[in-house]
Design an enzyme around this catalytic site. Structure first.
Site, short mmCIF file in Angstrom:
data_model
loop_
_atom_site.label_atom_id
_atom_site.label_comp_id
_atom_site.label_asym_id
_atom_site.label_seq_id
_atom_site.Cartn_x
_atom_site.Cartn_y
_atom_site.Cartn_z
N HIS A 92 28.69 -18.80 23.48
CA HIS A 92 27.97 -18.52 22.22
C HIS A 92 28.36 -17.12 21.73
CE1 HIS A 92 25.02 -18.71 19.13
NE2 HIS A 92 23.92 -18.55 19.82
N HIS A 140 34.10 -25.41 17.95
CA HIS A 140 32.72 -25.19 17.48
C HIS A 140 31.96 -26.50 17.60
CE1 HIS A 140 29.35 -23.98 14.98
NE2 HIS A 140 29.76 -22.74 15.18
N ASP A 189 34.20 -15.87 15.94
CA ASP A 189 34.41 -14.81 16.96
C ASP A 189 35.86 -14.47 17.17
OD1 ASP A 189 31.80 -16.54 18.31
OD2 ASP A 189 31.65 -14.41 17.88
C1 SDX Z 1 29.40 -19.37 18.30
O1 SDX Z 1 26.34 -23.09 17.14
C2 SDX Z 1 26.73 -22.07 16.41
O2 SDX Z 1 26.56 -22.06 15.22
C3 SDX Z 1 27.34 -20.94 17.17
C4 SDX Z 1 27.92 -19.83 16.33
C5 SDX Z 1 26.85 -19.09 15.60
O3 SDX Z 1 27.17 -18.47 14.58
O4 SDX Z 1 25.71 -19.05 16.10
O5 SDX Z 1 28.87 -20.33 15.43
C6 SDX Z 1 28.62 -18.78 17.19
O6 SDX Z 1 28.85 -19.56 19.35
C7 SDX Z 1 30.83 -19.79 18.04
C8 SDX Z 1 31.47 -20.45 19.30
C9 SDX Z 1 31.96 -19.30 20.19
N1 SDX Z 1 32.40 -19.85 21.51
C10 SDX Z 1 33.71 -19.85 21.84
O7 SDX Z 1 34.62 -19.48 21.10
C11 SDX Z 1 33.96 -20.29 23.28
C12 SDX Z 1 35.15 -21.27 23.30
N2 SDX Z 1 34.74 -22.52 22.65
C13 SDX Z 1 34.26 -23.61 23.52
O8 SDX Z 1 33.47 -23.13 24.58
C14 SDX Z 1 33.68 -24.77 22.72
O9 SDX Z 1 34.53 -25.01 21.69
C15 SDX Z 1 32.28 -24.67 22.15
C16 SDX Z 1 31.26 -24.35 23.20
C17 SDX Z 1 32.22 -23.63 21.09
C18 SDX Z 1 31.96 -26.01 21.52
O10 SDX Z 1 31.94 -26.92 22.54
P1 SDX Z 1 31.62 -28.45 22.20
O11 SDX Z 1 31.22 -28.72 20.83
O12 SDX Z 1 30.74 -28.91 23.30
O13 SDX Z 1 33.01 -29.05 22.25
P2 SDX Z 1 33.49 -29.93 23.40
O14 SDX Z 1 33.30 -29.17 24.66
O15 SDX Z 1 32.84 -31.26 23.24
O16 SDX Z 1 35.02 -29.98 23.06
C19 SDX Z 1 35.63 -31.18 22.73
C20 SDX Z 1 36.98 -31.14 23.44
C21 SDX Z 1 36.85 -31.10 24.97
O17 SDX Z 1 38.03 -31.72 25.46
P3 SDX Z 1 37.92 -33.29 25.87
O18 SDX Z 1 36.84 -33.40 26.92
O19 SDX Z 1 37.57 -34.04 24.59
O20 SDX Z 1 39.30 -33.66 26.39
O21 SDX Z 1 37.68 -29.94 23.07
C22 SDX Z 1 37.91 -29.15 24.23
C23 SDX Z 1 36.95 -29.63 25.30
O22 SDX Z 1 37.47 -29.40 26.59
N3 SDX Z 1 37.67 -27.76 23.86
C24 SDX Z 1 38.51 -26.78 24.12
C25 SDX Z 1 37.90 -25.64 23.54
N4 SDX Z 1 36.74 -25.98 22.98
C26 SDX Z 1 36.60 -27.30 23.19
N5 SDX Z 1 39.69 -26.74 24.78
C27 SDX Z 1 40.28 -25.52 24.85
N6 SDX Z 1 39.77 -24.37 24.32
C28 SDX Z 1 38.58 -24.41 23.66
N7 SDX Z 1 38.07 -23.29 23.13
#
Ligand code: SDX
Length: 389
Positions: free
Chosen positions: A229, A270, A328
């Site tokens: 987050h 996201h 971010d």
């Molecule tokens: C913020 O909610 C909000 O509004 C938050 C925010 C706000 O203003 O409050 O916008 C701020 O928190 C932005 C997000 C910051 N976090 C990051 O940048 C951390 C890296 N991102 C990931 O941890 C992830 O993308 C999340 C947590 C942000 C979202 O996760 P989801 O929606 O649960 O996505 P997912 O895990 O279901 O992903 C789908 C697929 C998966 O692969 P498969 O299982 O389908 O094969 O995408 C992959 C994930 O493994 N994936 C990534 C990835 N993010 C998702 N693979 C590589 N790198 C990534 N960053």
């Protein structure tokens, strides 16, 4: 239909709350604050005016803005006793740990804030939080450096005041760069609110018990800290440092795709946006402005960041999963260029998001509400008797 947006019945059944504050369309990459698009607000407004809009629902008139700005100025100092709280922390404590503790401690200084049924007290608590968060954030930084706390000044803008409290010392004023002040204000605006994200939902859940606003905001700070987050901006810089050189990008991209490797590309993906995060576009423009001002357009970390962004737009793994840069991804590069240490990035996110948290809290408390009680699917043992012993 809510008159603004038509949701499918399945979504309506799962929605946890109604709100008039922020609208996100993740598929189209749309973010509206009280109906105004974030890119228009970032271009034509400022953080303090956005605070007024989020809290009150409408943009202020010139007179209303002047009065609001003067009111906030009158609350920027913290009680001198509050400075004692910092002394209980080690100097190398993470600033988020300090901020979480100190903001929760504000509950001990404003007992009238406990009366959350009183609209006036709710408004004063909101003003106190908007005003004091930059002061407390800068104090967290100063404490970690061993430098004395610097008092706020009423002749500076919100962003200028924060930079002043961060970098001035009793021996020397800090010369505030207009480009840095504009970039800080832009970062504050882009992090101000984002609908029902994890930390805002935490604030709402804490608020639904009737807890005082300072305790609820402290809960939001704690939830924001996680790297999935708000901790992502600090994690992006750590990742760019770890990659170190453009020649190693492919190695890390391969790791991000490897299901057996927990590594994810920080700053990408996201839960809601399945398109470009509209905030990331504005943040990238701001990043280019700041680095151009510093003559750092060929900054190695920026080069790695732009290459990663290009891969996310072209590589099948990222395109398939709609993983775009989020808010971010570029913010950390800007903050580092301004001279802010990485362990302060999430503190700045928390400071910016406080207006979102307190606006949602106030919206909930101002209307009928019930205590939150998320339901679970029980998958444990069936009922059974204890063995004779
Ligand atoms: C913020 O909610 C909000 O509004 C938050 C925010 C706000 O203003 O409050 O916008 C701020 O928190 C932005 C997000 C910051 N976090 C990051 O940048 C951390 C890296 N991102 C990931 O941890 C992830 O993308 C999340 C947590 C942000 C979202 O996760 P989801 O929606 O649960 O996505 P997912 O895990 O279901 O992903 C789908 C697929 C998966 O692969 P498969 O299982 O389908 O094969 O995408 C992959 C994930 O493994 N994936 C990534 C990835 N993010 C998702 N693979 C590589 N790198 C990534 N960053």
């Amino acid at each position: 239909s809510t008159g603004v947006f038509t949701y499918d019945p399945g979504f309506m059944a799962t929605a946890s709350c109604e709100s008039k504050i922020t609208f996100i369309d993740g598929g189209k990459g749309i973010l509206l604050h009280r109906g105004y698009p974030i890119d228009q607000l970032a271009a034509k407004s400022n953080y303090l005016e956005l605070c007024y809009l989020l809290l009150n629902g409408e943009l202020p008139t010139a007179e209303e803005y002047q009065e609001f700005s003067e009111t906030i100025n009158r609350h920027t100092m913290v009680h001198e006793q509050l400075t004692q709280f910092f002394k209980g922390f080690r100097r190398d404590a993470h600033p988020m740990a300090v901020m979480c503790g100190v903001v929760g401690a504000l509950s001990a200084f404003y007992h009238e804030a406990m009366d959350i049924s009183d609209a006036y007290h709710r408004k004063v608590s909101a003003h106190r939080l908007i005003a004091k968060m930059p002061t407390i954030a800068a104090m967290c930084y100063k404490y970690s450096t061993g430098q004395p706390f610097v008092y706020p000044r009423n002749d500076l803008s919100y962003a200028e005041n924060f930079l002043h409290m961060m970098f001035a010392t009793p021996c020397e004023e800090y010369k505030i760069s207009p480009v840095f002040a504009k970039a800080m204000d832009r970062i504050f605006m882009l992090h101000a609110d984002h609908e029902q994200n994890a930390s805002t939902s935490t604030v709402r859940l804490a608020g639904s018990t009737g807890a005082n606003p300072f305790a609820c905001i402290a809960a939001g700070i704690a939830a924001l800290w996680g790297p999935a987050h708000g901790g992502a901006n600090e994690a992006v810089l750590t990742m760019l440092d770890e990659i170190g050189d453009e020649s190693r990008i492919d190695e890390f991209v391969a790791r991000a795709k490897d299901k057996n490797d927990p590594f994810k590309l920080m700053g990408f993906g996201h839960r809601v946006y399945r398109n470009f995060d509209p905030r990331a576009k504005v943040m990238k423009e701001t990043c280019d402005e700041v680095l151009a001002e510093l003559g750092l357009s060929d900054d190695p970390q920026l080069k790695i960041a732009k290459r990663l962004e290009q891969i996310a737009l072209e590589d099948e793994y990222f395109v398939e999963r709609q993983l775009y840069p989020n808010v971010d991804f570029y913010s950390g590069i800007i903050l580092k260029a301004i001279g802010i240490p990485t362990n302060m990035f999430t503190v700045i996110f928390a400071m910016s998001r406080t207006i979102g948290w307190i606006s949602h809290w106030n919206e909930m408390i101002s209307n009928d509400y019930k205590i939150g009680r998320p339901r679970q699917l029980y998958t444990g043992a069936p009922q059974r008797d204890l063995p004779n012993r």
